[in-house]
Design a protein around this motif. Structure first.
Motif, mmCIF file in Angstrom:
data_model
loop_
_atom_site.group_PDB
_atom_site.id
_atom_site.type_symbol
_atom_site.label_atom_id
_atom_site.label_comp_id
_atom_site.label_asym_id
_atom_site.label_seq_id
_atom_site.Cartn_x
_atom_site.Cartn_y
_atom_site.Cartn_z
ATOM 1 N N PHE A 29 0.827 -1.760 -0.283
ATOM 2 C CA PHE A 29 0.294 -0.141 -0.172
ATOM 3 C C PHE A 29 0.745 1.321 -0.130
ATOM 4 O O PHE A 29 0.308 1.974 -0.540
ATOM 5 N N PHE A 30 1.912 1.328 0.981
ATOM 6 C CA PHE A 30 2.935 2.475 0.745
ATOM 7 C C PHE A 30 3.601 2.401 -0.542
ATOM 8 O O PHE A 30 4.232 3.950 -0.494
ATOM 9 N N ASP A 31 4.512 1.397 -0.598
ATOM 10 C CA ASP A 31 4.801 1.115 -2.184
ATOM 11 C C ASP A 31 4.187 2.124 -3.192
ATOM 12 O O ASP A 31 4.842 2.760 -4.268
ATOM 13 N N ALA A 32 3.320 1.949 -3.146
ATOM 14 C CA ALA A 32 2.317 2.041 -4.608
ATOM 15 C C ALA A 32 1.796 4.384 -4.195
ATOM 16 O O ALA A 32 0.489 4.294 -5.422
ATOM 17 N N LEU A 33 1.736 4.255 -3.311
ATOM 18 C CA LEU A 33 0.787 5.223 -2.666
ATOM 19 C C LEU A 33 1.911 6.494 -3.583
ATOM 20 O O LEU A 33 3.185 6.876 -3.846
ATOM 21 N N PRO A 34 1.653 7.759 -4.199
ATOM 22 C CA PRO A 34 2.378 9.238 -4.896
ATOM 23 C C PRO A 34 3.040 9.282 -3.926
ATOM 24 O O PRO A 34 2.545 10.229 -2.797
ATOM 25 N N VAL A 35 4.194 10.193 -4.129
ATOM 26 C CA VAL A 35 5.347 11.062 -3.579
ATOM 27 C C VAL A 35 5.775 12.002 -4.881
ATOM 28 O O VAL A 35 6.244 11.533 -5.149
ATOM 29 N N HIS A 36 5.591 13.376 -3.893
ATOM 30 C CA HIS A 36 6.123 14.380 -4.929
ATOM 31 C C HIS A 36 6.840 14.777 -4.103
ATOM 32 O O HIS A 36 6.974 15.542 -3.388
#
Length: 150
Positions: A97-104
Motif C-alpha cells: 500500500f505504501f509502495d503504491a502511494l504517489p510521492v512528490h
C-alpha cells in the motif's frame, strides 16, 4: 518476503512470542507467493492449492502453509484478505500500500518551486533525478502548501 523475513528474525529472538505467532500473507499472484515462500523458507511447495490447517483444513485456491525453521513461525499464504482467520489478534503491515502511494518531491530554485522528476539518463542505461523545467500539475496543486521563504 524480505520485510516478513526481518519480522520473523526479530520475533524469533523472543521465544515466548514466536511460539504464539503466525504470519498470514495475502498475495493474489501465485508466482509471487512462491517467490515469497522461497525467500522465507528456502523451499517451494509443489501445489498452489493445499489445505490450510489454520482454518479447519478448508482448502483455498493458492493458499498454502509452511513452517519456517529458526523463527518457529507458521506462515500461511492467502489469495484474499477475507481468507485470513479473524479469531486471533492481528497486526496489519500494508507494505505494498505504501509502495503504491504517489510521492512528490520539490526543490526551491531561483525560479520558484520545481518538482523533482525521474528521467532516463542520456545514455539510456539508468535513471536519474531532474528538476522540471516549469510548473507541473503537482507543483501547481501543492504550491499553496509550500513555504514561501527559504
Amino acid at each position: 518476503g524480505t520485510l516478513a523475513m526481518d519480522v520473523l528474525r526479530v520475533l524469533g529472538r523472543f521465544k515466548a512470542i514466536s511460539a504464539l505467532f503466525s504470519l498470514h500473507l495475502v498475495e493474489a499472484s501465485p508466482a509471487l507467493a512462491k517467490l515469497q515462500e522461497r525467500t522465507l523458507t528456502g523451499l517451494t511447495s509443489d501445489s498452489g492449492t493445499t489445505k490450510n490447517s489454520c482454518d479447519g483444513g478448508r482448502a483455498f485456491e493458492y493458499t498454502h502453509s509452511a513452517r519456517v525453521q529458526g523463527a518457529g513461525a507458521d506462515i500461511f499464504w492467502h489469495r484474499h484478505l477475507s481468507e485470513v482467520p479473524k479469531d486471533y489478534p492481528s497486526y496489519f503491515i500494508a507494505q505494498e500500500f505504501f509502495d503504491a502511494l504517489p510521492v512528490h518531491q520539490f526543490q526551491k530554485t531561483a525560479n520558484g518551486w520545481r518538482e523533482v522528476l525521474v528521467d532516463v539518463d542520456p545514455s539510456g542505461s539508468s535513471l536519474r533525478f531532474v528538476l522540471a523545467p516549469g510548473h507541473t500539475p503537482a507543483s501547481v496543486s501543492y504550491a499553496p502548501f509550500l513555504p514561501t521563504s527559504s
